[in-house]
Structures are given as C-alpha cells and as structure tokens.
Design a protein around this motif. Structure first.
Motif, PDB file in Angstrom:
ATOM      1  N   LEU A 182       0.845  -1.192   0.000  1.00 40.59           N
ATOM      2  CA  LEU A 182       0.000   0.000   0.000  1.00 40.59           C
ATOM      3  C   LEU A 182       0.878   1.239   0.000  1.00 40.59           C
ATOM      4  O   LEU A 182       1.775   1.379   0.832  1.00 40.59           O
ATOM      5  N   ILE A 183       0.617   2.125  -0.962  1.00 37.26           N
ATOM      6  CA  ILE A 183       1.267   3.434  -0.981  1.00 37.26           C
ATOM      7  C   ILE A 183       0.206   4.451  -0.557  1.00 37.26           C
ATOM      8  O   ILE A 183      -0.748   4.713  -1.295  1.00 37.26           O
ATOM      9  N   ALA A 184       0.356   4.969   0.647  1.00 37.04           N
ATOM     10  CA  ALA A 184      -0.601   5.945   1.195  1.00 37.04           C
ATOM     11  C   ALA A 184      -0.014   7.341   1.035  1.00 37.04           C
ATOM     12  O   ALA A 184       1.088   7.621   1.526  1.00 37.04           O
ATOM     13  N   ILE A 185      -0.751   8.201   0.357  1.00 38.46           N
ATOM     14  CA  ILE A 185      -0.269   9.556   0.074  1.00 38.46           C
ATOM     15  C   ILE A 185      -1.107  10.533   0.893  1.00 38.46           C
ATOM     16  O   ILE A 185      -2.289  10.764   0.606  1.00 38.46           O
ATOM     17  N   GLY A 186      -0.513  11.061   1.952  1.00 38.34           N
ATOM     18  CA  GLY A 186      -1.194  12.010   2.819  1.00 38.34           C
ATOM     19  C   GLY A 186      -0.763  13.443   2.548  1.00 38.34           C
ATOM     20  O   GLY A 186       0.004  13.718   1.614  1.00 38.34           O
ATOM     21  N   GLY A 187      -1.235  14.348   3.371  1.00 43.46           N
ATOM     22  CA  GLY A 187      -0.914  15.754   3.171  1.00 43.46           C
ATOM     23  C   GLY A 187       0.545  16.084   3.412  1.00 43.46           C
ATOM     24  O   GLY A 187       1.105  16.961   2.761  1.00 43.46           O
ATOM     25  N   LYS A 188       1.206  15.377   4.341  1.00 45.28           N
ATOM     26  CA  LYS A 188       2.574  15.703   4.712  1.00 45.28           C
ATOM     27  C   LYS A 188       3.547  14.538   4.561  1.00 45.28           C
ATOM     28  O   LYS A 188       4.697  14.652   4.975  1.00 45.28           O
ATOM     29  N   TYR A 189       3.111  13.431   4.005  1.00 45.15           N
ATOM     30  CA  TYR A 189       3.956  12.240   3.996  1.00 45.15           C
ATOM     31  C   TYR A 189       3.535  11.296   2.880  1.00 45.15           C
ATOM     32  O   TYR A 189       2.473  11.441   2.270  1.00 45.15           O
TER      33      TYR A 189
END
Length: 306
Positions: free
Chosen positions: A89-96
């Motif tokens: 899983l590649i999780a793309i958040g606001g800061k990371y």
C-alpha cells in the motif's frame, strides 16, 4: 518495523529521522499492533486499509478517503527460482508518503541506496518513482521469462517433462503478473485525471509514460502466454503424430507376420491337408508366404505405414 526517511531537493543523500516531519517517507514492513496503532493515530490511516495492505490476496486498486490517497499495488518478488507478487500500500497524505507491506520490498533497494535521485518532499514525483521501480522489476522478470520461453521454442522436438513443468510454472507467474498489472494500469489512468493528487505537466508526462510502460508489459505477458500455449499445442501435436506412426508401424508388422503365421499353423496341424504328400509342398507354401508378405510390404509402404 517503521523506518522514516527524509530528503529534500537540495540534499544529496537520504537520511533516517526519528520523528515524523513534513515531507517524510515511511517504509513500514510487517507492522506490529502498536505500529499499526501509530499509523492510525499519527497518520490518520484507516484500519481496514492497513489490514488490506497485509492481506496476501489483496488486489490492486486506488481509492481516496479523508484527503488520503490509498494506492494498492502488487510488487514482484523473486526467491531463488520462485517468483510471485505480494501486496503493498502506498498511502499519500498531506505531509507524507507511507509504503506499507508484509515483507521487505526489494524493488526499492536502488532508491534507498541513493542510486536513483528523488526527494521525499515531492510527493507526486516520489509516488511516480516508486511505481516506476515496481514496473522496472516487472520488466526485468518478464524479460527473463520471455528469453527462457523463446530458447525452448527453437527445439520443440526435444522438450521433456521438466520443460513442460517449467511452462506450467511460467504460466502461473504470467497470469499473476497480468492480475497485478492490469488493475495497476487502471489506477494510474485514474490518477491522470488529477482529481486525487495534483499533477504538474512534467508529472503528467511521467505518469503517461508509466502507463505506456505498463501497457507494454501487459502486451508482453499476453504474447509470452500465447507462445507457451502454442509450444504446448505444437508439442502435443508432435507427440500425437509420433504415437500414430508407432501404432501404424506395429499394426503393419502385426498384419504382415499374421499371414505366414496363420499359413504355417494350418500346415502344422496333424490332419490331411492339400499338397501334404507332394515333394514341392514346402517350396510352394514358402513361395506363397513370401509373395503375400512382399505384397503387404508394398501396400503398407505406399501408405507410408512403414
């Protein structure tokens, strides 16, 4: 295990950091319960999506929830002669960006060793780079499989059971690759619309190139699968043809040997038979047997049964 990295555009080397900062890359391998709790609390990741990332049967897909993009992929992994895919899983958040998997992803080794330039602060570009490395590993493994298949296709008549078993294993691998690459391609096409993450012109071009690369891998996988099927069908046809030739040969020999055997059997009986008291009986019988045998040899020879 959770490892946090950071590298800005101006920095030459990637560095490990102890605390989560803006623009960090988290590599999560086989997380424990407390680490999963950390990901839920600090990164606001959904528990269900974290569980899916560790599910060995999870399929690639993309979804967005609470301003976090969840990109599920399957990564190729080679262990000696065994090749398989595993979920990540590649999780793309606001800061990371967080990469979560059950096992270590060797496809990112060059990235982590600094052989490929990237910056953790450029989330979109880093995501494309991660997917490019996954695609590069698929291409490497597919190229090796294709070479093996083509080397066997030049000597079909010498295929043995070991090669057939290898074909079965390669078919399974290729089908696994297709099951991973096709939905991965769909996910990338959804990314191109720019609704889930912001794509600049250069990022869009890179993503389009990545889509083309994956399409090529899909086409190569299908072509290799077709080649394997064709080789197996050709081998089956050759085996069937050889078997028919052996059966024809044995049938011809049986008929040819049956005629003299039958005549000899008649004259071996202890009863009165025609010409039994003639001195030329043996020569006559031998001549008849020879003539019938020669006639059968000519007939079967013309029919190419011998």
């Amino acid at each position: 295990m959770i490892t946090i990295y950071q590298k800005t555009v101006s920095e030459a080397e990637i560095k490990k950091i102890e605390t989560l900062k803006n623009g960090s890359l988290l590599i999560v391998e086989d997380p424990k319960e407390e680490e999963i709790s950390f990901l839920e609390k600090e990164l606001s990741l959904e528990d269900k999506n974290l569980s899916d990332a560790l599910d060995p049967y999870e399929v690639p897909r993309i979804e967005s929830e609470d301003n976090i993009v969840y990109l599920f992929v399957r990564v190729p992994k080679q262990e000696k002669e065994n090749i398989r895919t595993m979920p990540a899983l590649i999780a793309i958040g606001g800061k990371y960006i967080a990469v979560i998997s059950k096992e270590k992803i060797s496809a990112f080794d060059k990235l982590m060793n600094g052989k490929i330039p990237f910056a953790t602060t450029q989330k979109t570009r880093l995501t494309i780079t991660l997917l490019s490395e996954i695609t590069r590993n698929y291409r490497k493994l597919l190229t090796n499989i294709t070479k093996q298949v083509r080397s066997v296709s030049t000597k079909i008549e010498n295929i043995d059971n070991k090669a057939i078993l290898a074909f079965v294993a390669q078919e399974e691998i290729l089908n696994d690759f297709l099951a991973a690459l096709i939905p991965m391609n769909v996910s990338l096409e959804r990314l191109l619309n720019g609704r889930m993450i912001t794509l600049y012109d250069e990022d869009k071009e890179l993503t389009e190139d990545l889509v083309l690369d994956i399409n090529q891998l899909i086409a190569l996988s299908k072509a290799t699968l077709k080649t394997i099927v064709n080789i197996r069908e050709a081998y089956s046809t050759i085996i069937t043809n050889n078997l028919n030739r052996v059966i024809k040969l044995l049938t011809s020999l049986t008929v040819i040997l049956a005629v003299p055997t039958m005549i000899a059997s008649f004259y071996g009986m202890n009863v009165n038979l025609p010409f039994a008291d003639k001195p030329y009986a043996f020569a006559g019988i031998l001549a008849v047997v020879t003539g019938v045998t020669a006639l059968l040899l000519i007939v079967f020879g013309k029919k190419k049964w011998l």
